[in-house]
Design a protein around this motif. Structure first.
Motif, PDB file in Angstrom:
ATOM      1  N   THR A   1       3.098  -5.289   4.340  1.00  0.00           N
ATOM      2  CA  THR A   1       2.617  -5.696   3.026  1.00  0.00           C
ATOM      3  C   THR A   1       1.833  -6.987   3.206  1.00  0.00           C
ATOM      4  N   LEU A   2       0.916  -7.193   2.300  1.00  0.00           N
ATOM      5  CA  LEU A   2       0.134  -8.415   2.358  1.00  0.00           C
ATOM      6  C   LEU A   2       0.801  -9.435   1.470  1.00  0.00           C
ATOM      7  N   SER A   3       1.209 -10.511   2.061  1.00  0.00           N
ATOM      8  CA  SER A   3       1.847 -11.553   1.287  1.00  0.00           C
ATOM      9  C   SER A   3       0.992 -12.800   1.447  1.00  0.00           C
TER      10      SER A   3
ATOM     11  N   CYS B   1       4.265  -4.571 -13.293  1.00  0.00           N
ATOM     12  CA  CYS B   1       3.343  -5.305 -12.446  1.00  0.00           C
ATOM     13  C   CYS B   1       2.867  -4.467 -11.270  1.00  0.00           C
ATOM     14  N   SER B   2       2.706  -3.229 -11.479  1.00  0.00           N
ATOM     15  CA  SER B   2       2.177  -2.458 -10.364  1.00  0.00           C
ATOM     16  C   SER B   2       0.944  -1.698 -10.833  1.00  0.00           C
ATOM     17  N   ILE B   3       0.112  -1.401  -9.908  1.00  0.00           N
ATOM     18  CA  ILE B   3      -1.122  -0.728 -10.245  1.00  0.00           C
ATOM     19  C   ILE B   3      -1.168   0.549  -9.450  1.00  0.00           C
ATOM     20  N   CYS B   4      -1.704   1.555 -10.014  1.00  0.00           N
ATOM     21  CA  CYS B   4      -1.788   2.769  -9.255  1.00  0.00           C
ATOM     22  C   CYS B   4      -3.022   3.548  -9.674  1.00  0.00           C
TER      23      CYS B   4
ATOM     24  N   PHE C   1       0.827  -1.194   0.000  1.00  0.00           N
ATOM     25  CA  PHE C   1       0.000   0.000   0.000  1.00  0.00           C
ATOM     26  C   PHE C   1       0.862   1.244   0.000  1.00  0.00           C
ATOM     27  N   MET C   2       0.286   2.306  -0.562  1.00  0.00           N
ATOM     28  CA  MET C   2       1.006   3.573  -0.541  1.00  0.00           C
ATOM     29  C   MET C   2       1.115   4.080   0.895  1.00  0.00           C
TER      30      MET C   2
ATOM     31  N   VAL D   1      -3.567   1.030  -3.127  1.00  0.00           N
ATOM     32  CA  VAL D   1      -2.731  -0.139  -3.418  1.00  0.00           C
ATOM     33  C   VAL D   1      -1.624   0.334  -4.336  1.00  0.00           C
ATOM     34  N   SER D   2      -0.391   0.172  -3.915  1.00  0.00           N
ATOM     35  CA  SER D   2       0.661   0.700  -4.757  1.00  0.00           C
ATOM     36  C   SER D   2       1.253  -0.360  -5.676  1.00  0.00           C
TER      37      SER D   2
END
Lengths: 445, 1104
Positions: free
Chosen positions: A247-249, A403-406, A222-223, A416-417
């Motif tokens: 972070t969620l892993s 592979c990142s979303i912003c 997350f940002m 969600v970073s």
């Protein structure tokens, strides 16, 4: 622990019973019916009842009572949580959890219950394992079954139960690999008569729909994870990674699941998206009252408020409502004394208004208290991705090569970073959608 | 297949099979025969050889069972299909069998052989399911078969089968409780299982079969704690609940010093709470349980630490289980962490809310502060069900205090307007309770309630009257106008309880309303016959009271009322009237009592106490059914009280022995790997994951020095991980076996943690510091004793003469010699030296840049060197440091202290306390100094010099001196920075109140001879398993107390000597070992208090 389960409909018929130990006569339910008689509302039936030889623990879901019989000490929440899990499983299998659906699928239901509990102790509650054991019914399959006489009991053995990731099947395969996440934030608020916020907080949930081949290991960061004050996770999330790195892993379950629930720390001010001007008054003389409600946008950050709906529980004396709405429709449900005004999209130029006369029962005293307003609304994030359904039509993997979303967030600013995948080679489509909703949003009058 | 259709198209279904076959019975008609027919047709389908027909029949039968209809007459037909190939048919047959086997025991036996065959199947899942069904069949005859099957399955290769075996245990137990003993054996075996799959199920079996056998848990306690997080959710709940009970029997109450501490601190001040917190945490972190004040057992800490992350579970039952564990087991200050999780559950289903709120209500009575920040989360919405509203109200009332009462009352005000009248009544009562509990708002509440008296709703008014009555009893004088107002209400209010309350009030305080009271009585007399009983009784009461105070006006009225009552239908009222007449109306016959009538009636009555219904509910384990019902449910296990003294913690020590077979590895490699790499989050208490010893610390690595430091490092790492993970893998196992004995392994975790705590750099800094200081002190001290004390232990078996000789020859002597001399004990000699704690540290300059492995290599060389005390080589970790200020509370500033055991140069009567300040915050800390020292009389403190600046991320140390006056009283003071002040306190363990002195054997004996009688304390003890040799004893004693070894001829005896720091009183300790593990400890000391405490501490050190 759990001795027996009875499913009871609203009119008090026991339409399914299952015993895991010796049979308990269904007359035990009479104690429950007695309590149900006493309570005005089914919600007010105490969830735990004591009878001479048993304890009854009941949950009320979708107009059904799941009544379990226990004989000895057991944490009540254990049973309650389990019963809700049973209801969730039915929902998952049959699309809804209603009397007719359960009756139609009674054998499947029975098989499910058989697998979920062993001697009253939960055995397999992960939907993934259950689905492997007992295939959910589909129209196609039921046709095939009747023709060929094959069954919906899986002929595979519950290998999932042996796995260390019991929530995921071993050999998942998809041609399109997709992972979608909905960040849904609900505003819980109580506003007082003057519109001041008495209490407001934000609860969020990340719902995921992951269809990925193999055993992907996802990491979501997350940002601004500091916003998150209190969190709870799906068992797949690694606690320690969260504690140390925020972070969620996780290795995701296959399909839909709730990844995480969170609460946003109370230091953050909560933006209340709408304001309500209301005036409900009852006259001393004459059997009538007046109602006038206007709703307008407040802090919406330029987003459109959708699915706006106002629900008012009227005092008992109110017989009917003769109102005019400038936008949307209203209905008055007499038996429940519930006035529902469905507005739809909020137009900031022309504020919706509901005005008119409430007629009271003749001879009844003027109600001294004003009903409170419950508001439902929804603010959809108009993100680049739009609805996640569209995402798969583009090749997002190329757009977000890293592979990142912003996307920009809305309510709390939780963002969600990155979403990264390890363990598999393909590039999945990924999408995040942000939705803000009213949770328990109440205006006191 | 739909149930309804199953019934409806029975005809259709059967016609396909062959209608004529049953259609030939023309006599059949009506319900019974159709029933008979239906089953006939099902039987036929079951007998056919088509699987689809069988399936169809079984589905219908199951649908019948589901509806609660009797299908038992089909048993013979169904049981035949138990061996059917079709898996669904088979499963449905199982369902049927489990349901009806109990009723048809003989026939059920036919199926048993099928399951017995299944038990031998090569596929683990088939074995498991066979066992599952077999054990579910409640037929007493097969108990032996079940027992056998369970025993076999309990040692099955597959963890899943073992899990099933665990599930089968309670089934068999309920069928035949006679089997208990055998089953306990199986449980014991399964409890030792190392897989997460089995853990939850076996603990459940344990709880059902033998919850009283808490001793079975000892050996598995640590493993269960460590596995917990990977166990499935339902198992977690069961394990946590069981461990709560276990912990209550095994550990000490972490809050036992609560009252004591509160006395010491300023009670009303908020800081006191925090102070306590620090105190607690500090104690919690102290790894050795030897101080007299409470020290948390590391296993206790382990449990708390490992359950904490589960507060984030999605499963409400798990969250609740952890919450109750913390509530019952955690130190007061740590309980707060659970509040958030519980508040989160309030958004769940209403049933969950109901249970959680009940528990929160109980918690708020004991620990109000914990939920105060979440006050608003308990605000009530009009859409909440009434039962939830009432519970929230209860919580809000419990949370009310002077600071938030105004908000709460404002909130209550809106509730009173609610449509839900039951809820309004509850709110009024809540207001009443707030008013009684918080004096400041009593008048406000009273006024508010009086206003409610004009409410339109009678229930509201009635409830208010009742509550007002209670409030007025507290201070009636001030409120005669309210009483008057209420008197007027009698005309309107019809609710009996309210009328009775008003009458009672007027009667009780008739002197405040002398004019109105008789009038009220007049009106009441008029309506007497129509009143409810409860009102009538109060009218009689009122009449009696008025007669006594104002007989002139009311005599006739009273007589009239009494006469009416005399003929009342209710005998209570008749009795009451008769009784009162005798009492108040003086006649010749009336006895002595009538003289006291006034006193009897108008006695001052104590004001009622409005108590929460949740008071004292916490004697039930929270989250349990019994707690919810406030009554003991069947099978409820009482939560035991804390023990007075902690039972032996060593019972939980586990010897790591034989390697574990391949199949016990259940969790995926990958997953565990990951966990290992991650450092535990709560690193501050990391060291406690291992068993108790810690004083030996890093020096332990020396024992493996032959192998080389690098390997040792990795070896110890795996070992510690093992103890943390609780599960071993073979690789690690092999490594371990090569490297260390089981005993050492146990010690590793501590070592690792300590080495992690202080980085290499820091260590070096410390060493340098130490090096510089003792030099100074050495000169003041008696040269002889100083050097002797530091090395005396290496010479334990040498004669005194030799000692002297050696002293002279020390410098020139070849270093290897002493090693050879005791070559038979070479290994242990090294050990022994390593174990020696670090008294006054002199360090050779060399050491400051040597790696620890080199140091240990060199250790042998320096053994005999008087100037180079070998003990000092064991790095700084040997000193136990205590936490003074935690970084959370210190807002980034954390302070640790340790007793450096070196003479405090400015004042020899002071104990040197070395403090280490770490600024882990973002901002610099300036002007660190201490203030406001609060001491017991006689105590003195030499403050440490002010630290001007402590930049962010930096560490600084300072030394302060405290003269504890030979007592273990704490020194309390404020630690001040440029912005903040923190209350802290330092409390010394008794062992730190002395300094070592050197005595020869003869001197020792002489001194001991003078300290006999009252000054001698003797205690017998059983030595801990790991403390059976001399070295271990010496090591433990010197770790517990700052004493030096006195040489002694016998190797059965260890002697120690020291003097108290302030008064210089001699302290002598002797440990005599006898056969087996028994030993005797003798302490001779002038100061008896010191002596007694020392005995306790040393005893503790030796027995654990």
């Amino acid at each position: 622990m759990i001795h027996s389960l009875f499913l009871i409909n609203h009119s008090g018929d026991i339409f399914l019973e299952k015993h895991w130990k010796s049979v308990v006569s269904h007359s035990v339910c009479d104690y429950f019916f007695e309590a149900k008689e006493k309570a005005v509302d089914p919600e007010d039936v105490p969830p735990v009842l004591q009878t001479p030889h048993h304890y009854l623990i009941t949950v009320h879901r979708d107009q059904l009572f799941f009544l379990s019989v226990v004989q000895t000490e057991v944490p009540p929440l254990f049973v309650i949580e389990f019963l809700h899990r049973v209801a969730d499983t039915f929902q998952d299998y049959f699309g809804e959890c209603s009397e007719s659906v359960i009756k139609d699928n009674v054998v499947t239901v029975y098989e499910l219950l058989e697998e979920m509990l062993d001697n009253g102790f939960p055995l397999a509650t992960e939907s993934n394992i259950l689905k492997e054991l007992i295939r959910p019914p589909t129209i196609l399959r039921s046709v095939v079954n009747t023709l060929t006489g094959s069954s919906n009991v899986g002929d595979t053995l519950p290998t999932g139960q042996l796995s260390t990731v019991p929530w995921r099947r071993a050999d998942v395969k998809y041609t399109n690999n997709e992972a979608y996440f909905d960040v849904i934030e609900e505003i819980d608020a109580i506003l007082d008569k003057s519109g001041t916020t008495v209490f407001a907080e934000i609860q969020g949930v990340i719902e995921a729909c992951v269809r990925l081949t193999g055993m992907p290991d996802l990491t979501m960061s997350f940002m601004n994870p500091r916003l998150l004050d209190d969190v709870s996770f799906h068992p797949c999330v690694r606690f320690k990674r969260w504690e140390s790195e925020r972070t969620l892993s996780f290795i995701p379950p296959d399909g839909h699941f709730t990844l995480m629930n969170y609460h946003v720390s109370s230091q953050n001010p909560v933006a209340i998206p709408v304001y309500v001007k209301q005036n409900i008054s009852f006259f001393e003389s004459g059997p009538c009252g007046r109602l006038d409600i206007t709703i307008g946008p407040k802090q919406t950050m330029g987003k459109t408020v959708e699915a706006l709906m106002v629900k008012i529980h009227m005092p008992k004396a109110v017989l009917s409502a003769n109102l005019t709405a400038t936008q949307g429709n209203y209905t008055y449900d007499l038996p429940n004394k519930l006035l529902i005004w469905d507005i739809g999209k909020l137009n900031p130029q022309k504020l919706p208004n509901l005005k008119g006369i409430l007629s009271l029962q003749a001879g009844a005293a003027k109600p001294e208290d004003n009903p409170s307003l419950n508001i439902d609304l929804r603010i959809q994030q108009v993100a680049i991705s739009g609805s996640p359904r569209f995402v798969s039509t583009y090749n997002w993997a190329t757009v977000f090569s890293h592979c990142s979303i912003c996307f920009s967030p809305l309510c709390t600013g939780l963002k969600v970073s990155r979403l990264e995948m390890f363990g598999e080679k393909y590039k999945p489509f990924k999408g995040v959608k942000y939705v803000t909703k009213a949770g328990k949003f109440q205006v006191r009058t | 297949m739909s149930a309804s259709s199953a019934f409806n198209d029975e005809k259709g279904g059967s016609s396909s099979v062959g209608e004529p076959e049953y259609g030939h019975d023309p006599a059949s008609g009506g319900i019974f025969s159709s029933d008979y027919k239906r089953h006939d047709d099902l039987k036929e389908m079951l007998d056919s050889n088509k699987d689809s027909l069988k399936l169809e029949a079984m589905k219908r039968i199951v649908a019948m069972i589901a509806r609660g209809k009797n299908a038992s007459d089909l048993f013979p037909a169904v049981v035949k299909n138990v061996a059917c190939k079709n898996i669904e048919v088979k499963k449905l047959v199982y369902v049927y069998l489990v349901r009806y086997a109990e009723e048809q025991q003989d026939l059920a036996l036919l199926s048993i052989s099928t399951f017995q065959r299944g038990l031998k199947d090569p596929n683990q899942l088939i074995r498991a399911s066979a066992l599952r069904v077999l054990s579910s069949i409640r037929v007493t005859i097969i108990v032996p078969i079940m027992m056998l099957a369970i025993k076999e399955a309990a040692s099955d290769m597959s963890p899943y089968v073992r899990k099933t075996a665990a599930h089968a245990i309670p089934k068999l137990y309920s069928l035949d409780p006679e089997q208990k003993d055998q089953l306990i054996e199986v449980i014991e075996k399964l409890l030792a299982d190392k897989t997460t799959l089995v853990a939850g199920s076996v603990v459940m079996a344990f709880e059902e079969v033998c919850p009283e056998r808490i001793d079975l848990i000892h050996k598995n306690y640590r493993k269960l704690c460590n596995l917990l997080i990977d166990v499935e959710e339902w198992g977690q709940v069961v394990i946590i609940n069981m461990l709560t009970r276990y912990a209550r029997t095994q550990f000490l109450n972490p809050n036992m010093n609560e009252s004591l501490l509160e006395e010491e601190n300023d009670k009303t001040f908020y800081g006191s709470d925090d102070d306590e917190e620090e105190e607690k945490e500090k104690k919690a972190e102290a790894p050795l349980p030897r101080r007299k004040p409470y020290v948390m057992d590391p296993d206790h800490r382990l449990l708390l630490r490992n359950t904490k992350p589960l507060l984030q579970s999605r499963n409400a039952a798990v969250v609740m289980a952890v919450a109750q564990l913390y509530f019952h087991l955690a130190p007061k200050v740590e309980v707060g962490v659970i509040a958030k999780g519980l508040v989160r559950l309030l958004r769940s289903h209403s049933e969950v809310q109901y249970v959680v709120l009940q528990n929160v209500a109980t918690m708020t009575i004991k620990r109000r502060g914990m939920f105060e920040p979440y006050l608003k989360s308990f605000y009530i919405r009009s859409t909440d069900p009434t039962q939830i509203k009432v519970l929230k109200l209860e919580v809000l009332t419990n949370l009310a205090n002077e600071t938030n009462i105004s908000t709460i009352l404002r909130e209550f005000q809106t509730y009173i307007k609610s449509m839900d009248k039951d809820f309004v009544a509850a709110t009024i009562q809540a207001i009443g309770r707030c008013a009684t509990n918080i004096g400041e708002v009593r008048d406000t509440c009273l006024n508010g309630l009086v206003q409610l008296l004009s409410n339109r709703d009678e229930l509201v008014v009635a409830e208010s009257v009742v509550v007002i009555k209670k409030l007025l009893q507290m201070q009636p004088e001030k409120h005669s106008d309210i009483i008057k107002h209420m008197a007027k209400l009698t005309d309107n209010i019809q609710v009996p309880m309210a009328r009775a309350s008003i009458l009672w009030l007027i009667g009780e305080y008739c002197e405040h309303v002398p004019k109105i009271a008789p009038d009220v009585l007049r009106k009441m007399a008029k309506s007497f016959t129509n009143e409810e009983d409860i009102v009538k009784l109060q009218i009689i009461n009122l009449a009696a009271k008025l007669y006594l105070t104002n007989s002139k006006q009311t005599k006739l009225l009273t007589q009239y009322v009494l006469n009416l009552a005399k003929y009342d239908q209710n005998y209570d009222i008749r009795d009451r009237a008769r009784f009162i007449r005798q009492l108040i109306v003086p006649t010749e016959k009336s006895g002595a009592l009538s003289k006291y009538a006034k006193k009897l009636f108008l006695a001052l009555k104590p004001a009622p106490v409005l108590e929460s219904p949740f008071k004292d509910r916490d004697h039930f384990q929270l989250g349990s059914l019994s707690h919810l019902l406030n009554a003991k449910a069947g099978g409820y296990q009482e939560l035991p009280d804390w023990p007075e003294a902690a039972p032996d913690p060593s019972v939980r020590n586990v010897e790591v022995k034989d390697s574990v077979p391949e199949w016990t590895k259940c969790s995926s490699r990958e997953k565990r790997k990951e966990k290992k790499v991650e450092k535990p989050f709560y690193s501050d208490s990391e060291g406690e994951s291992g068993p108790t010893e810690s004083a030996d610390s890093e020096s332990d690595s020396a024992s493996g020095s032959e192998i080389g430091s690098g390997v040792v490092g990795s070896g110890s790492r795996t070992a510690s991980e093992e103890s943390e993970e609780g599960s071993e893998s073979e690789e690690e196992e092999e490594k371990d076996k090569k490297m260390m004995t089981a005993k050492k392994e146990l010690k590793k975790p501590v070592q690792e943690s300590e080495s992690e705590q202080s980085s290499e750099e820091e260590e070096e800094r410390k060493r340098e510091r130490k090096k510089s200081k003792p030099r100074k002190s050495e000169s003041d001290d008696d040269d002889d004793s100083e050097s002797e004390s530091s090395r005396s232990e290496s010479e334990d078996s040498e004669s005194e003469a030799e000692v002297k000789k050696k002293k002279k020859a020390a410098a020139s002597r070849p270093p290897a010699k002493p090693l050879k001399k005791e070559s038979k004990k070479e290994m242990s000699l090294l050990d022994f030296d390593d174990f020696e704690p670090a008294p006054p540290p002199h360090v050779t300059p060399l050491n400051s840049f040597l790696s620890s492995s080199l140091v240990t290599d060199l250790e042998g060389l320096s053994l005999s060197d008087a100037a180079l005390s070998p003990a000092t080589l064991s790095p700084s970790g040997a000193m136990k440091s205590y936490e003074l200020l935690h970084r959370i509370r210190g807002e980034g500033l954390s302070v640790e202290y340790c007793f450096s055991r070196q003479p405090f140069s400015p004042d020899a009567n002071m104990v040197a306390v070395q403090m280490q300040f770490t600024n882990s915050g973002a901002a610099d800390t300036k002007s660190l100094h201490m203030e406001d020292v609060k001491l017991q009389s006689g105590m003195r403190v030499k403050e440490f010099p002010e630290i001007e600046l402590l930049p962010a991320g930096e560490t600084a140390t300072a030394v302060m001196g405290i003269d504890f006056c030979d007592s273990t009283q704490a020194a309390n003071f404020q630690l001040c920075t440029h912005t903040k002040k923190f209350f802290v306190s330092i409390q010394p363990p008794v062992g730190e109140l002395m300094r070592p002195v050197f005595l020869t054997e003869n001197e020792f004996k002489k001194e001991q001879g003078q300290l006999m009688g009252m000054n001698e304390l003797s205690e017998k003890l059983t030595l801990d398993a790991e403390c059976r040799n001399e070295h271990a004893i010496v090591q433990r004693v010197t770790a517990a107390a700052n004493l030096s070894r006195v040489p002694c001829g016998s190797d059965k005896e260890c002697r120690f000597a020291g003097r108290t720091v302030t008064s210089g009183s001699l302290v002598l300790a002797t440990v005599v070992t006898k056969e087996a593990a028994s030993a005797q400890l003798t302490v001779n000391c002038e100061k008896m208090v010191i002596g007694t405490m020392l005995v306790k501490d040393v005893l503790l050190a030796l027995t654990q």
